[in-house]
Scaffold this active site. Structure first.
Site, PDB file in Angstrom:
ATOM      1  N   HIS A 113      20.467 -22.687   0.629  1.00  0.00           N
ATOM      2  CA  HIS A 113      19.277 -22.069   0.488  1.00  0.00           C
ATOM      3  C   HIS A 113      18.401 -22.462  -0.916  1.00  0.00           C
ATOM      4  O   HIS A 113      17.272 -22.726  -1.120  1.00  0.00           O
ATOM      5  CB  HIS A 113      19.061 -20.632   0.802  1.00  0.00           C
ATOM      6  CG  HIS A 113      18.711 -20.387   2.099  1.00  0.00           C
ATOM      7  ND1 HIS A 113      19.736 -20.637   3.093  1.00  0.00           N
ATOM      8  CD2 HIS A 113      17.455 -20.027   2.854  1.00  0.00           C
ATOM      9  CE1 HIS A 113      19.160 -20.109   4.320  1.00  0.00           C
ATOM     10  NE2 HIS A 113      17.981 -20.180   4.038  1.00  0.00           N
ATOM     11  N   ASP A 168      18.135 -23.314  10.237  1.00  0.00           N
ATOM     12  CA  ASP A 168      18.258 -22.026   9.345  1.00  0.00           C
ATOM     13  C   ASP A 168      19.612 -21.327   9.671  1.00  0.00           C
ATOM     14  O   ASP A 168      20.399 -21.174   8.610  1.00  0.00           O
ATOM     15  CB  ASP A 168      17.113 -21.211   9.358  1.00  0.00           C
ATOM     16  CG  ASP A 168      16.621 -20.488   8.187  1.00  0.00           C
ATOM     17  OD1 ASP A 168      17.313 -20.470   7.219  1.00  0.00           O
ATOM     18  OD2 ASP A 168      16.098 -19.147   8.482  1.00  0.00           O
ATOM     19  N   HIS A 206      11.159 -24.598   6.886  1.00  0.00           N
ATOM     20  CA  HIS A 206      12.282 -24.042   6.240  1.00  0.00           C
ATOM     21  C   HIS A 206      13.726 -24.508   6.840  1.00  0.00           C
ATOM     22  O   HIS A 206      14.395 -25.094   5.959  1.00  0.00           O
ATOM     23  CB  HIS A 206      11.954 -22.416   6.328  1.00  0.00           C
ATOM     24  CG  HIS A 206      13.224 -21.792   5.791  1.00  0.00           C
ATOM     25  ND1 HIS A 206      13.154 -21.478   4.435  1.00  0.00           N
ATOM     26  CD2 HIS A 206      14.104 -21.215   6.496  1.00  0.00           C
ATOM     27  CE1 HIS A 206      14.290 -20.952   4.195  1.00  0.00           C
ATOM     28  NE2 HIS A 206      14.860 -20.899   5.296  1.00  0.00           N
ATOM     29  N   HIS A 258      17.300 -25.849  -0.552  1.00  0.00           N
ATOM     30  CA  HIS A 258      15.911 -26.069   0.338  1.00  0.00           C
ATOM     31  C   HIS A 258      14.691 -25.572  -0.624  1.00  0.00           C
ATOM     32  O   HIS A 258      13.852 -26.186  -0.837  1.00  0.00           O
ATOM     33  CB  HIS A 258      16.105 -24.740   1.419  1.00  0.00           C
ATOM     34  CG  HIS A 258      14.729 -24.315   1.682  1.00  0.00           C
ATOM     35  ND1 HIS A 258      13.790 -23.273   1.056  1.00  0.00           N
ATOM     36  CD2 HIS A 258      13.750 -24.508   2.590  1.00  0.00           C
ATOM     37  CE1 HIS A 258      12.680 -23.275   1.614  1.00  0.00           C
ATOM     38  NE2 HIS A 258      12.705 -24.100   2.386  1.00  0.00           N
TER      39      HIS A 258
END
Ligand SMILES: [Zn+2]
Length: 383
Positions: free
Chosen positions: A260, A177, A277, A263
């Site tokens: 993101h 992340d 995540h 994702h």
């Protein structure tokens, strides 16, 4: 003086941060004092069931109302359930103890009710703790929406003695992340789009985002190796700070971009649901670098680091090795949905470009793995 319309002015810079950040071994011992300083006598404690194993059945003697066990997903239903419990109990603050979804639920309960909020992450797997927003999923785990509250937690307490006891996969996912923070802030700051904080990035946010990346590359491997032995070392402390504080401040006030969104798009495929995540974000960053056409040496540095530390670099590594073009179309459509941060890239992004970037990222990941094969490296934790 002539009046200046707001539209004719550059976007104001906004830097958002929690009121206090406390990190160190045994720092959970400060929780009671922090809650008291906020003027709370009856906080609602929302906890992940795993926390009972760490703190004992009485949650380390936390004062307040009956603790509420987290239901497993930061969904609208769960937020409503916990909000109701808080109002029934007459809670005067909220304390969230657990992983990112617990903390996000605690935010979604505390902020709309105007209650002080303390968050205690028990893992270093995401940059959720410091931020003012919550990522809301539907009850079967697909990304639903971001909720913005315009307020950050009053305090974040990170006890590294607890964090080091968590399974290693959490730390590694947090590194995944954190790897996105610099690239996303760098790209989105080239546009006039707002960061999650509601303004353009300060020098502070961009500097912290870069420091996050450099820290992870420098200390990621020794931190992982130390944590595997349960050892809290300076490298481990640095990586926990990078995963939590630097990445948190960097993404919120520096800006998100393609990684993101990729994702979020990936969550549309069932096969990725067993991956976390940060693991999907790691593949999202590689995809983003392909989408942007970054220099090969930059991509190599990132992909080789992911391989070294045990992060996904291919579609197979995140459970969708058999994805065909139609599946990837679905991911790309979701990644390019209106309001997605992929539109903070300094050029127009269309789904077809995202599919091509994912295929290119996958191929590059396979290639680097093959090249590094035979050298000493760690197995991927996500396997
Ligand atoms: Zn993230």
């Amino acid at each position: 003086m002539q009046e200046i319309s707001a539209e004719s002015l550059p976007l104001a810079k906004v830097f958002a941060a929690p009121g206090r950040y406390i990190q160190g071994q045994g720092s959970i011992g400060r929780l009671g004092g922090v809650v008291e300083q906020l003027g709370s006598k009856k906080p609602l404690v929302l906890y992940d069931p795993i926390v009972l194993e760490i703190l004992g059945d009485d949650l380390g003697g936390m004062p307040g109302s009956d603790p509420v066990e987290f239901g497993g997903e930061c969904s609208p239903e769960e937020i409503d359930r916990v909000s109701e419990a808080a109002s029934l109990a007459g809670a005067d603050a909220v304390v969230g103890i657990g992983g990112g979804k617990v903390l996000d639920t605690a935010k979604a309960v505390a902020h709309p009710a105007g209650l002080p909020l303390v968050v205690v992450p028990t893992i270093a797997s995401t940059d959720a703790p410091t931020s003012s927003l919550a990522v809301v999923y539907d009850s079967d785990g697909a990304f639903k929406e971001y909720r913005f509250f315009g307020r950050n937690p009053d305090a974040v307490i990170v006890d590294t003695a607890i964090i080091v006891g968590a399974p290693i996969r959490f730390l590694v996912a947090g590194i995944g992340d954190g790897l996105s923070t610099y690239f996303e802030a760098d790209s989105s700051s080239k546009t006039s789009k707002e960061a999650m904080s509601g303004g353009s990035p300060t020098l502070a946010a961009l500097t912290l985002a870069r420091l996050c990346y450099d820290t992870l590359l420098e200390y990621g491997l020794p931190a992982r190796l130390a944590a595997e032995r349960g050892a809290v070392t300076p490298a481990f402390e640095k990586v926990v700070e990078a995963n939590t504080l630097l990445s948190g401040l960097g993404f919120e006030s520096g800006g998100l971009a393609a990684a993101h969104s990729v994702h979020n798009g990936l969550t549309a495929l069932e096969g990725t649901h067993d991956y976390w995540h940060g693991e999907k974000v790691a593949f999202g960053v590689i995809t983003m670098l392909m989408l942007e056409g970054r220099p090969t040496e930059v991509v190599e540095e990132l992909v080789d680091f992911c391989l070294t530390v045990g992060l996904p670099v291919t579609l197979a590594d995140i459970g969708i090795g058999d994805a065909d073009r139609r599946d990837l179309d679905e991911v790309a459509e979701a990644a390019c949905a209106e309001g997605e941060t992929i539109h903070n890239e300094p050029f127009n992004v269309y789904p077809r470009m995202v599919v091509d970037a994912m295929l290119a990222a996958d191929a590059f990941g396979h290639q680097r793995r093959a090249i590094l094969e035979g050298e000493a490296r760690l197995p991927a934790v996500a396997e």
